[in-house]
Design a protein around this motif. Structure first.
Motif, PDB file in Angstrom:
ATOM      1  N   LEU A   1       0.830  -1.189   0.000  1.00  0.00           N
ATOM      2  CA  LEU A   1       0.000   0.000   0.000  1.00  0.00           C
ATOM      3  C   LEU A   1       0.876   1.255   0.000  1.00  0.00           C
ATOM      4  CD1 LEU A   1      -2.786   1.289   0.141  1.00  0.00           C
ATOM      5  CD2 LEU A   1      -2.714   1.036   2.641  1.00  0.00           C
ATOM      6  N   LEU A   2       0.699   2.104  -1.009  1.00  0.00           N
ATOM      7  CA  LEU A   2       1.440   3.359  -1.131  1.00  0.00           C
ATOM      8  C   LEU A   2       0.460   4.523  -1.224  1.00  0.00           C
ATOM      9  CD1 LEU A   2       4.147   2.440  -3.818  1.00  0.00           C
ATOM     10  CD2 LEU A   2       4.353   2.314  -1.330  1.00  0.00           C
ATOM     11  N   ILE A   3       0.971   5.691  -0.850  1.00  0.00           N
ATOM     12  CA  ILE A   3       0.206   6.927  -1.061  1.00  0.00           C
ATOM     13  C   ILE A   3       1.047   7.868  -1.919  1.00  0.00           C
ATOM     14  CG2 ILE A   3      -1.108   6.704   1.068  1.00  0.00           C
ATOM     15  CD1 ILE A   3       1.370   9.451   1.136  1.00  0.00           C
ATOM     16  N   GLN A   4       0.365   8.739  -2.651  1.00  0.00           N
ATOM     17  CA  GLN A   4       1.048   9.787  -3.402  1.00  0.00           C
ATOM     18  C   GLN A   4       0.888  11.089  -2.640  1.00  0.00           C
ATOM     19  OE1 GLN A   4      -0.523  10.984  -7.294  1.00  0.00           O
ATOM     20  NE2 GLN A   4       1.568  10.852  -8.109  1.00  0.00           N
TER      21      GLN A   4
ATOM     22  N   ALA B   1       5.034   7.374  -1.497  1.00  0.00           N
ATOM     23  CA  ALA B   1       5.545   7.238  -0.128  1.00  0.00           C
ATOM     24  C   ALA B   1       4.743   6.163   0.590  1.00  0.00           C
ATOM     25  CB  ALA B   1       5.433   8.569   0.614  1.00  0.00           C
ATOM     26  N   LEU B   2       5.253   5.775   1.750  1.00  0.00           N
ATOM     27  CA  LEU B   2       4.506   4.897   2.638  1.00  0.00           C
ATOM     28  C   LEU B   2       3.520   5.729   3.445  1.00  0.00           C
ATOM     29  CD1 LEU B   2       7.520   2.809   3.940  1.00  0.00           C
ATOM     30  CD2 LEU B   2       5.833   2.099   2.238  1.00  0.00           C
ATOM     31  N   PRO B   3       2.362   5.177   3.801  1.00  0.00           N
ATOM     32  CA  PRO B   3       1.488   5.898   4.728  1.00  0.00           C
ATOM     33  C   PRO B   3       2.242   6.152   6.030  1.00  0.00           C
ATOM     34  CG  PRO B   3       0.399   3.953   3.803  1.00  0.00           C
ATOM     35  CD  PRO B   3       1.843   3.853   3.431  1.00  0.00           C
ATOM     36  N   GLY B   4       2.060   7.337   6.596  1.00  0.00           N
ATOM     37  CA  GLY B   4       2.756   7.642   7.847  1.00  0.00           C
ATOM     38  C   GLY B   4       2.686   9.116   8.170  1.00  0.00           C
ATOM     39  N   GLY B   5       3.312   9.480   9.272  1.00  0.00           N
ATOM     40  CA  GLY B   5       3.310  10.879   9.686  1.00  0.00           C
ATOM     41  C   GLY B   5       3.920  11.034  11.069  1.00  0.00           C
ATOM     42  N   PHE B   6       3.740  12.212  11.632  1.00  0.00           N
ATOM     43  CA  PHE B   6       4.328  12.537  12.926  1.00  0.00           C
ATOM     44  C   PHE B   6       3.548  11.893  14.066  1.00  0.00           C
ATOM     45  CE2 PHE B   6       5.784  15.899  10.143  1.00  0.00           C
ATOM     46  CZ  PHE B   6       7.129  15.995  10.485  1.00  0.00           C
ATOM     47  N   VAL B   7       4.279  11.548  15.116  1.00  0.00           N
ATOM     48  CA  VAL B   7       3.675  10.946  16.300  1.00  0.00           C
ATOM     49  C   VAL B   7       2.970  12.033  17.112  1.00  0.00           C
ATOM     50  CG1 VAL B   7       4.166   9.747  18.475  1.00  0.00           C
ATOM     51  CG2 VAL B   7       5.392   9.112  16.381  1.00  0.00           C
ATOM     52  N   GLU B   8       1.720  11.774  17.459  1.00  0.00           N
ATOM     53  CA  GLU B   8       0.968  12.721  18.289  1.00  0.00           C
ATOM     54  C   GLU B   8       1.414  12.607  19.754  1.00  0.00           C
ATOM     55  OE1 GLU B   8      -1.037  14.982  17.397  1.00  0.00           O
ATOM     56  OE2 GLU B   8      -1.491  14.476  15.303  1.00  0.00           O
ATOM     57  N   PRO B   9       1.308  13.709  20.525  1.00  0.00           N
ATOM     58  CA  PRO B   9       1.816  13.709  21.906  1.00  0.00           C
ATOM     59  C   PRO B   9       1.253  12.601  22.795  1.00  0.00           C
ATOM     60  CG  PRO B   9       1.333  15.955  21.210  1.00  0.00           C
ATOM     61  CD  PRO B   9       0.821  15.050  20.128  1.00  0.00           C
ATOM     62  N   ARG B  10      -0.002  12.207  22.591  1.00  0.00           N
ATOM     63  CA  ARG B  10      -0.613  11.207  23.467  1.00  0.00           C
ATOM     64  C   ARG B  10      -0.710   9.829  22.818  1.00  0.00           C
ATOM     65  NH1 ARG B  10      -0.351  11.554  28.425  1.00  0.00           N
ATOM     66  NH2 ARG B  10      -2.182  10.176  28.598  1.00  0.00           N
ATOM     67  N   ASP B  11      -0.070   9.656  21.656  1.00  0.00           N
ATOM     68  CA  ASP B  11      -0.111   8.368  20.970  1.00  0.00           C
ATOM     69  C   ASP B  11       1.130   7.545  21.279  1.00  0.00           C
ATOM     70  OD1 ASP B  11      -2.504   8.782  19.721  1.00  0.00           O
ATOM     71  OD2 ASP B  11      -1.670   9.114  17.716  1.00  0.00           O
TER      72      ASP B  11
END
Length: 343
Positions: free
Chosen positions: A217-220, A231-241
């Protein structure tokens, strides 16, 4: 005189300092191997010129006699120093066998420490050859408007070979420069926003390698940096995650895919940390990539959303051909888990 000399560099773009290193190498050995780094990267402000374009600039900077003695070899950024050193050694040995080798280079800053990794090769460490820096040259190119191109190239007259100026003059009319200028401005503003922090920020992110029925699974990407790249799905870590919670959240937000917790728990194959200092142009970014394998079930429906212009399942067999279309080091994340490149 040794049998072969090696010069390693990115040459983004080729300038007079690079040419001086090459000529010092030619004075040391009858044969010079230039390992052209950052090959097969997607275009970005850091990787503005493809490896074939940089190879052409190098050829233009040399005389006919010098070109006869120089072999240019494409070299990937593997974001793993031990593996990269092994790749360098293999590339050189393939061409010169067990001949005596001299590595020619300049210790510019901490990024040059790799020069110490090639014992028992002889190291010829040279002082700085010219007061010129490729990063500054690219900055001038990206920050000037289209109408100022001639002025920028005129300011390079004492810094780059005539062939580089001519090449960039023609290259600037290809459909790359406008997008690179836009991304450069975005990255500059991003870094300036953190400039007042008491310490240099370290960002923590998550990414997902989600495999299903020999697809991934990829995202554009919908926005800069890397707008339009895969890219791969993803992002920044949230403070409470937790890291796992962030991975699940990003998967849902960017692809619309929601899986039962027990399904994801059973599909998890492993987690790897990607922490190379140069893996992201936004700044020091450490990603925790989660590898899931859903087996041979039917491909779930996905839909790009949030930061993703689209999401789609891509056959694993097609990933190598897409290498130059991937954001940052995401192709190498896939390679880590799926062994796409030769060992």
């Amino acid at each position: 005189m040794t049998s072969a000399a090696v010069v390693i560099g990115r040459f983004q773009p080729v300038h007079n300092g690079h040419v001086s290193l090459l000529r010092a190498a030619l004075a040391e050995a009858p044969r010079v191997i230039v390992l052209l780094g950052s090959a097969h990267q997607a275009r970005s402000p850091r990787h503005a010129f493809s490896w074939t374009e940089r190879a052409e600039m190098l050829r233009l900077a040399l005389t006919d006699a010098e070109r006869e003695c120089v072999e240019i070899v494409a070299l990937r950024d593997l974001y793993d120093e031990a593996r990269w050193v092994q790749a360098v050694r293999a590339a050189v040995q393939e061409r010169v066998g067990d001949a005596d080798v001299t590595l020619v280079g300049h210790f510019k800053d901490a990024t040059s420490d790799y020069l110490r990794r090639f014992s028992p090769w002889r190291l010829l460490s040279l002082p700085r050859q010219h007061r010129v820096d490729a990063t500054d040259l690219r900055a001038a190119l990206f920050e000037a408007g289209p109408e100022a191109l001639d002025g920028v190239l005129a300011s390079w007259v004492d810094q780059v070979p005539p062939g580089t100026r001519s090449f960039v003059q023609a290259w600037a009319h290809l459909p790359y420069l406008a997008a690179l200028r836009r991304e450069w401005a975005m990255l500059k503003a991003y870094r300036q926003a953190w400039a007042a922090a008491p310490y240099a920020p370290v960002f923590v992110t998550v990414d997902l390698v989600l495999r299903c029925a020999d697809h991934v699974l990829l995202i554009q990407r919908a926005k800069d940096p890397g707008q339009g790249l895969w890219a791969l799905p993803g992002g920044f870590v949230e403070p409470r995650d937790t890291l796992h919670q962030s991975a699940v959240r990003e998967l849902e937000e960017e692809t619309g895919l929601r899986l039962l917790p027990e399904t994801l728990a059973g599909a998890l194959q492993g987690v790897a940390v990607f922490d190379h200092p140069d893996r992201s142009q936004r700044g020091r970014t450490i990603s925790h990539a989660h590898h899931f394998d859903l087996g041979d079930r039917e491909l779930p429906e996905v839909l790009g959303a949030d930061d993703a212009a689209q999401a789609r399942w891509v056959p694993v067999a097609e990933l190598v051909a897409m290498e130059e279309q991937f954001f940052d080091d995401h192709f190498h994340m896939l390679d880590r888990f799926l062994s796409l490149l030769p060992a």
